[in-house]
Design a protein around this motif. Structure first.
Motif, PDB file in Angstrom:
ATOM      1  N   GLU A   1     -86.403 114.839  -5.697  1.00 56.98           N
ATOM      2  CA  GLU A   1     -85.668 114.511  -4.480  1.00 56.98           C
ATOM      3  C   GLU A   1     -84.620 113.447  -4.768  1.00 56.98           C
ATOM      4  O   GLU A   1     -84.923 112.366  -5.271  1.00 56.98           O
ATOM      5  CB  GLU A   1     -86.633 114.013  -3.400  1.00 56.98           C
TER       6      GLU A   1
ATOM      7  N   LYS B   1     -74.903 122.435  -8.347  1.00 53.99           N
ATOM      8  CA  LYS B   1     -73.677 122.317  -7.554  1.00 53.99           C
ATOM      9  C   LYS B   1     -73.737 121.144  -6.577  1.00 53.99           C
ATOM     10  O   LYS B   1     -72.706 120.686  -6.072  1.00 53.99           O
ATOM     11  CB  LYS B   1     -73.433 123.614  -6.780  1.00 53.99           C
ATOM     12  N   SER B   2     -74.964 120.658  -6.325  1.00 58.25           N
ATOM     13  CA  SER B   2     -75.143 119.630  -5.302  1.00 58.25           C
ATOM     14  C   SER B   2     -75.024 118.207  -5.840  1.00 58.25           C
ATOM     15  O   SER B   2     -75.267 117.253  -5.100  1.00 58.25           O
ATOM     16  CB  SER B   2     -76.511 119.792  -4.629  1.00 58.25           C
TER      17      SER B   2
ATOM     18  N   SER C   1     -73.637 114.630  -6.760  1.00 57.66           N
ATOM     19  CA  SER C   1     -72.584 113.787  -6.190  1.00 57.66           C
ATOM     20  C   SER C   1     -72.030 112.801  -7.210  1.00 57.66           C
ATOM     21  O   SER C   1     -70.853 112.451  -7.163  1.00 57.66           O
ATOM     22  CB  SER C   1     -73.117 113.028  -4.969  1.00 57.66           C
TER      23      SER C   1
ATOM     24  N   THR D   1     -77.966 113.633  -6.541  1.00 51.85           N
ATOM     25  CA  THR D   1     -77.560 114.810  -5.760  1.00 51.85           C
ATOM     26  C   THR D   1     -77.281 114.404  -4.322  1.00 51.85           C
ATOM     27  O   THR D   1     -77.672 113.322  -3.864  1.00 51.85           O
ATOM     28  CB  THR D   1     -78.653 115.885  -5.798  1.00 51.85           C
ATOM     29  N   LEU D   2     -76.589 115.284  -3.612  1.00 53.74           N
ATOM     30  CA  LEU D   2     -76.268 115.032  -2.207  1.00 53.74           C
ATOM     31  C   LEU D   2     -77.538 114.997  -1.359  1.00 53.74           C
ATOM     32  O   LEU D   2     -78.505 115.723  -1.621  1.00 53.74           O
ATOM     33  CB  LEU D   2     -75.329 116.113  -1.690  1.00 53.74           C
TER      34      LEU D   2
ATOM     35  N   HIS E   1     -80.204 118.078   0.079  1.00 53.32           N
ATOM     36  CA  HIS E   1     -80.242 119.265  -0.785  1.00 53.32           C
ATOM     37  C   HIS E   1     -81.535 119.278  -1.584  1.00 53.32           C
ATOM     38  O   HIS E   1     -81.875 118.275  -2.229  1.00 53.32           O
ATOM     39  CB  HIS E   1     -79.052 119.277  -1.743  1.00 53.32           C
TER      40      HIS E   1
END
Length: 419
Positions: A290, A319-320, A322, A362-363, A366
């Motif tokens: 997470e 792809k997620s 950041s 990650t964002l 997601h």
């Protein structure tokens, strides 16, 4: 075989077209391009209600063959590749739209000579160069001053008849001219091998095979009849040869007997299976949870004393993502817009193990990815053959003893490591 041939740009524009069995409407290229736009990789063979479309993609251009009946697709693909190879032999290593337009007459005449009613006819470079002079500075100046074309005005059949009967510049062996002379007689062999393999996350080989080719640069006087032997020819599978090779000698004795073309040519292709030791290892440890994850990739050499160079490791990321705080101790890396990390190592040093490590954020919202995409590796090793293949001896029928040079190169093909 071929009813029509189209050469297209990478944007789908038609550069040149040739029809053998009636004119086929250009709309067939639009159908092909629609298939191309639907997916990044277009299938090499596309079936339509009326035609079969066979294509190859090379830098900057597509070669599209149109057939009206079923035919072995590999033969068509091989013929399209031969056309492209002849273009390279005539016009240089980079084939572009501008190059084809600047040499339109040569390109069209080459296609005309290479196919008879759509079937492969004359595909040997030496033979073609007797009929169609390659473009050059001097020939272009001569053409500009005199207004004469470098391409003969005679029909192909008439040209061949004159060559055979009157000039005698080509003998019964169509791939080699007669009367060739060199001050120093030498022949060079390049053993080029590519490794295609899949390695699981534990470092075990799932599948591995080596695809190799033997490139030759021949500078020998006269009409030499050569006999070439290897150290271990029994390990070679799926072998294919240049037409100059006497296949019966290979079948019976595992010896290559041939009269070589003049200049550079590919003597054979082969495949070797059962490779269990790889020269390069990639050890990825990639985990996500997470909010982000951890990346740790090690690269090194094993079972090879030669320098491993041109090393590039490609790591697909989620792809997620950041942001990242990755670092590497050898080379440099960059992450593109598609979230793919390319780590350019260059040469692998002997005193340091290249490592890329760091955290990925990650964002929010997601979920972590279910699985990691395979990591791919590119590399090159000079003076090294992964299969162990080498040239044992070379015998020549001529009175002189030619100088023989042999070198080997091992490269990565589809080298994938599951993370």
């Amino acid at each position: 075989m071929l009813s029509s041939l189209f050469i297209l740009t990478e944007t789908g524009d038609i550069i040149i077209e040739k029809h053998w069995r009636g004119i086929i409407n250009r709309s067939i290229c639009e159908y092909f391009w629609d298939q191309k736009l639907q997916s990044d990789k277009v299938a090499p063979v596309i079936t339509t209600p009326k035609y079969y479309l066979v294509n190859i993609h090379r830098p900057s251009i597509y070669l599209l063959g149109v057939l009206q009946s079923e035919f072995p697709p590999l033969l068509v693909i091989d013929f399209l590749q031969r056309i492209y190879d002849i273009f390279i032999d005539y016009f240089g290593p980079t084939i572009t739209e501008k190059m084809i337009k600047d040499n339109f007459v040569h390109v069209y005449q080459l296609i005309e000579e290479m196919a008879d009613n759509g079937f492969p006819f004359t595909t040997e470079p030496n033979f073609l160069k007797e009929m169609i002079k390659p473009p050059g500075v001097l020939s272009n100046v001569f053409q500009g001053v005199t207004g004469q074309s470098n391409v003969t005005d005679l029909l192909p059949s008439t040209t061949l008849l004159l060559i055979y009967i009157y000039y005698g510049s080509l003998g019964a062996i169509q791939w080699r001219k007669t009367g060739i002379k060199y001050a120093s007689n030498e022949i060079f062999f390049d053993i080029i091998e590519e490794i295609d393999c899949i390695i699981d996350s534990n470092g075990f080989i799932v599948s591995c095979e080596v695809n190799g080719e033997l490139q030759v640069n021949c500078k020998l006087t006269g009409m030499p009849d050569l006999t070439l032997t290897f150290n271990n020819p029994r390990m070679l599978d799926d072998v294919s040869f240049h037409p100059c090779v006497r296949y019966s000698r290979w079948e019976n004795d595992r010896v290559l007997s041939f009269i070589p073309p003049d200049g550079s040519f590919k003597l054979m292709n082969y495949r070797v299976k059962g490779i269990t030791q790889l020269p390069v290892y990639v050890k990825p440890q990639i985990s996500f949870g997470e909010g982000g994850g951890r990346v740790n990739v090690l690269v090194g050499t094993k079972n090879v004393q030669k320098t491993v160079e041109n090393v590039i490791i490609t790591i697909p990321l989620p792809k997620s993502i950041s942001s990242t705080n990755l670092t590497c101790n050898v080379g440099s890396f960059a992450i593109d817009d598609q979230k793919v990390c390319k780590w350019n190592i260059g040469k692998i040093p002997n005193n340091k193990t290249p490592m890329l490590s760091g955290n990925i954020i990650t964002l929010a919202g997601h979920p972590p990815p279910d699985s990691n995409q395979p990591i791919t590796a590119q590399f090159k090793i000079g003076l090294f053959s992964i299969s162990g293949l080498s040239v044992d001896s070379l015998a020549c029928s001529e009175k002189y003893k030619p100088y023989k040079g042999v070198r080997a190169i091992t490269k990565s093909g589809k080298f994938q490591v599951r993370a």
